[in-house]
Structure formats: C-alpha cells, structure tokens
Design an enzyme around this catalytic site. Sequence first.
Site, PDB file in Angstrom:
ATOM      1  N   ASN A 150       6.376  -1.808  -8.561  1.00  0.00           N
ATOM      2  CA  ASN A 150       7.418  -1.616  -9.573  1.00  0.00           C
ATOM      3  C   ASN A 150       6.887  -0.708 -10.675  1.00  0.00           C
ATOM      4  O   ASN A 150       5.854  -1.007 -11.298  1.00  0.00           O
ATOM      5  CB  ASN A 150       7.827  -2.953 -10.209  1.00  0.00           C
ATOM      6  CG  ASN A 150       9.001  -2.807 -11.163  1.00  0.00           C
ATOM      7  OD1 ASN A 150      10.126  -2.568 -10.732  1.00  0.00           O
ATOM      8  ND2 ASN A 150       8.741  -2.944 -12.452  1.00  0.00           N
ATOM      9  N   GLU A 151       7.542   0.427 -10.880  1.00  0.00           N
ATOM     10  CA  GLU A 151       7.223   1.337 -11.984  1.00  0.00           C
ATOM     11  C   GLU A 151       5.722   1.634 -12.091  1.00  0.00           C
ATOM     12  O   GLU A 151       5.079   1.382 -13.109  1.00  0.00           O
ATOM     13  CB  GLU A 151       7.739   0.775 -13.309  1.00  0.00           C
ATOM     14  CG  GLU A 151       9.252   0.727 -13.396  1.00  0.00           C
ATOM     15  CD  GLU A 151       9.752   0.282 -14.756  1.00  0.00           C
ATOM     16  OE1 GLU A 151      10.894   0.626 -15.114  1.00  0.00           O
ATOM     17  OE2 GLU A 151       9.007  -0.419 -15.487  1.00  0.00           O
ATOM     18  N   GLU A 307      17.274   1.141 -11.906  1.00  0.00           N
ATOM     19  CA  GLU A 307      17.393   0.368 -13.145  1.00  0.00           C
ATOM     20  C   GLU A 307      18.052   1.204 -14.231  1.00  0.00           C
ATOM     21  O   GLU A 307      17.789   2.404 -14.358  1.00  0.00           O
ATOM     22  CB  GLU A 307      16.016  -0.065 -13.667  1.00  0.00           C
ATOM     23  CG  GLU A 307      15.329  -1.157 -12.908  1.00  0.00           C
ATOM     24  CD  GLU A 307      14.044  -1.595 -13.609  1.00  0.00           C
ATOM     25  OE1 GLU A 307      13.937  -1.403 -14.843  1.00  0.00           O
ATOM     26  OE2 GLU A 307      13.141  -2.110 -12.930  1.00  0.00           O
TER      27      GLU A 307
END
Length: 676
Positions: A150-151, A307
Amino acid sequence: MSRLTRVEGLLYGGDYNPEQWPEEVWQEDAALMREAGVSLATVGVFSWARLQPGPDTWDFGWFDRLLDLLHAHGIAVDLATATASPPAWLVRAHPDVLPVTADGVRLEFGSRQHYCPSSPVYRDAALTLTRKLAERYGDHPALALWHVHNEYGDHVTECFCPRSADHFRAWLRARYGTVDGLNHAWGTGFWSQRYGTYDEIEPPRTAPGPVNPTQLLDWRRFCSDALLGLHRAERAVLAEITPDVPATTNFMSMFKPLDYWKWAAHEDFVSDDAYPDPADPEAHVTASLNYDLMRSLKQGTPWLLMEQAPSAVSWRPVNVPKKPGLQRLWSLQAVARGADGVLYFQWRASRAGAEKYHSALLPHGGTASRGWRETVRFGAELARLAEVAGSRVTPDVAIVLDWDAWWALEADDHPSARMRWPELLRPWYAALHARGITIDFVPPHADPTRYRAVLAPNLHLLRTADAARLMSYVRDGGHLVCGPFSGVVDEHDHIHDGGAPGPLADLLGLRVDEFWPVPDGDRVRLASGAEATLWTEWIEPTTAAVHDSYATGPLAGQPAVTRNQAGEGAAWYLSCHLPDAVGDVLDRALADAGVTACAPAPAGVEAVVRTGPTASYLFLLNHTDTPKDAPATGTDLLTGTALHGSVRLAPLGAAVVRTPVVPAPLRTPRTPRSPA
C-alpha cells in the site's frame, strides 16, 4: 465490462477495515454497500497483526467470514497483501527491520511503513504472508484483484543502515561493473573522492558539506529500485499461485521518490491515490495532470482511482471538506481522463487512530448524513456510465517526463535552488488545460511519432540517444517545444561537451552562453509583454529565428524565445520561465502542428473525450459556481436526455454525452507551417 477486473461496468467502492469493528457491524456494512451500489471493496490493507498474531500463529477465520459475507452481497474484493505495516512482534524480535535516517536515527514502531526496504527479515516475512493469503484465497469467488502492499514510499523511501549499505553496493556493482567505471561515472577526481574498492562506498549519509551529486542521483535510483524489488517479489508469489488474477499497487500521483515508468511495467494496470485540496481553486487542474500521468504510464490503458477522500482529509494543517457536488464532479473527472473506476478511502469512518477525522463513504453520522446521500446518489450515477468502461483517451500532444531528469534538476549546488520540476511543469499544463487540449506523458525513450507535438518543460538530464530520437521526430515533421535549463547534463550528471543545450544544440539552433537565474520577487519583461520569473538565459542563436526578446534587466535586447526549422518540423526553445504567458508560445507552436481542442467548451468547463469501438463519450465538467452552456449533441448518459446542440451545466455540474463513432478519415500527415 471493466478491463481491470471481471466486475461489470465502472468500479465503485473503497477501503474497508473490518478489523476496526465488531463482527455484528459487518452485516450492516455489507447491506449498506449494496444499497450504495458498491461493486469492489479493498480489504486487508492493515490486517497483518490480526492475520498473523505471532511468528508461528495464524488467524484466518474472521477473514474467511468477511470474504464470504461480501461475496454473498455481490461485492467483489480487492485483496491487499497486508505487508505495509509490520506487526509489533516482528520488529521487537528483529529491531534491525526498523529504518534508519541519514543522521543515524532508528525510527520506531507506532505508525506504518516502519521497515527497511533492504531488510531480508522483513522481505521473508512479507513473502510468507503473501503466499499464505494467495494459497488460502486464490480460488475464493469474491477475489477480483490483488492489492500489493500500500502506497510504497509514502513514509519511508530510504534507509541508511548497514544492510542498506550492502544492498547499495551490490546495486552499484551491477550497474557499473568495475570500481573504475563507478569512479568515472561519479567524477571522483573531484575533492579526492576516488574509491579503491566497492567496500569503501557508503550511502550518502549526512556529511560535512555537499555530497557527490552523482552518488545522490544513483542513491535515488537505488531507493526506487529497492522498493520495486519488494513489490516484484510479492507480485511473483501472486503470479505463481493465481496467474489469472490481476494485481496492482496504489501509486501516489506525480510522486518524486519512485520512478513510476519502471514501476508501471510490473503492474497489470495502474492505480492511483489522489487527494486534491478543496481549498485550492486550481486543485482540479493538478488532479487532471496527475490523472493524465496515470493513464499514460501504461500507454493509455484504463486505470483505477484507488483512493480519494469523499470529503475532508485528516492530515492537512486545515482540512476543508468538499462542498456539495464536488465529490461527484472530481470523481467524474477521473473517469473522463481514463479511469475505469473510482474508489475511496474509506468505507466506514474510523472511531480511533490517526485518521479518525478523515471522511468516509459512510460518515460518523451514518445514513442521516449529507455524505451518505451523496454516496448513494453517485453510485447510481456511475452505474449509468457502465458502457464507458474500456474506452480510451487519445491525445495529439505529449509532455516528456523523466524521473532521472527530475532528480538531477533538483540537486543541490545549482545556479538556482528554485528550479523544481512541478513548478516548471504546472504553467505549461495549466495553459493546455485551459485550452481544452488533452495530453499524454511519455518517457524520453518513447517513440514520439504518434503525436503532433511534443513538449518538454525541462529536460535537464538528457541522454544523447533520446536527443537523437527527438531530432529524428522533428526532421520527419514533428513539433517540439523545449523549456529552459535543458540538455545540460548526461546520465551521469556530467555537463555535456560544449555546455547547454548539449545534444539538442543543432535541433534548437542555438547555444546557451550563460545561465541567468532571476532573484526571488523579481520579474523580467519580454518585448511581447510577457514576464519571466525564476530563470533566464543568455542564448546565442545559430540557425534559430528569434520570436521574443528580453526587454528589461541585464539581458535586455537578447533573444528569449526561438523557433528553429529542422527538416519538415520545427523546434521551439523558451530560455526563461513564463508562469503566466507560456500559453502564448504554446498557441503558436501547436497551431504550427495542427493541434486543436478536443471539443469546444466555455471558460471553466473541462472537456475530455473517451472513445470506444461504437461510441465516443464527451465529458463536460463545470468547475465554476455559475451555470454554463456548452455545445453538445447526443445523449447525456447521466440523465438520459437527448441533446440537440447544447447542454446547460449547473454549478459544479457535469454531462457525459454519448455519440456514435463515425469512422474517421485517414489522418493527414504532419506538415510544417510557417510561423504566425
């Protein structure tokens, strides 16, 4: 059907963190997701500690029940590998997993991404978890997509521990072979920095003075590659066990630390996290820029907005919420620019933790809130756009973006510390956005021949092979517009022979005699009335024609903007930064190239066209607080209304106009035009 997963239509949903809630809440969440039209939920992003409570302990029962519940309600799953936040037991048993700063400070547990990218302990633990998830859920009917990590790089992009130093040395050996090769590339004859062996090399930790600039450039390359290595390792496990399930990782728009051209090659499709600031009146322009990049990273294929915030975020000094209608408008903007789905962080607002004030599709106020009404309303609207999925945006203009050039441009000890790639890029992009001209981004090694015009706001670092490609493009009828401080250094950050613009000198028809940065607050007027800030140059044309000159300051009377005819095409050069007037130069260059807006639209209305096999879709987005009338003929998919010549757009309103595709005539070759 979406080209990203097997889910029908455009994807809609967001991050769901059920570990924050008792199981009795899950039933309510699943039912409300269905009511809102959610088709995809991202789960497991921060579930490592719950899934693996100890080194030899696993707890999948609750996760089994969660995926079964979502599937029973018709909701597909974007399943994260959960590796972005190692559990406490891992870092306490192996404290060297924690990253170390350039000053030698070891960062602590208590946030997220608390790991060294070069740690073999972290890597092994992450791959074990990824394999367990893939083996258990690879055949689950809810699984539609893998969400790797994630990210990457959001909090930790580099580590300076001994393990990282070993990894850096291995990376350098693979890049240069002999230490003599490295000494040449790094220019170590300067300041007695020559190395006798690779073992003498360390990461660029805090030093008494300026650090070797090529070492810093290689460090940035290495750090991007180190994180990419982790991603590729997880991706390999997933591909081995679930070869038919697509995988992605969420990028963070135009993010300096990671070379997304290299990363995108290892994604089945690109996904992005984007958080435009509602307090910024130009936020939609920056968002548009980022979305064009996401679409471009895999040559125009549809991408996913993984997102965004339904309203306010929790991490700005002042967290302004989105006023009514803005969430809808900005979500449609992502779809207009090639997204095949819009997801959000997050589904249900957290009650505890650092993001408890972050907005959600289901706010703290529940179903009685404005936010919930907008969630349900937009889910229904997005369903009406299902046929848009898979269609493409096909611009005639490209902007060259190179992470190596970005990193080299922003190094220390330059003529001006104010030259920053985003600040140089934005005026160019904003001018194109205001004129309704859609662009692709391309790396410098890409084939530019499909574009009528190629723009390079800055190419500080430029390889000779890439310059030769641009030369061939222009000679064959292409049109290039190049910004200042370009063609200065090679891939090793060494000044090109003869100085700037190096291998572009013949193409641009000029030499740069001296850089002349503009002091803070000063403005230099040109003969046209345009004003330059940040940067000017003393240039000496050889074959280029002068189109504007400096009118004030020490360069008064000297050329400022030039155009050079080269073969069948032309190359323009701006020797200065024109934050308010670069559009005037682009107008002339793009007219030369035969570039026009994709569709007419009034000021403040963004117009973008996506085209599919049987229909095209004109997105009209009103970014103003006043009604606007825009030309449109076809069917507005949002309302079902037939349009005969125009559409009235409410403040922050939008239309998506469908028209049948008419076979296009053969595209006329690029032909040079004399300048206006």
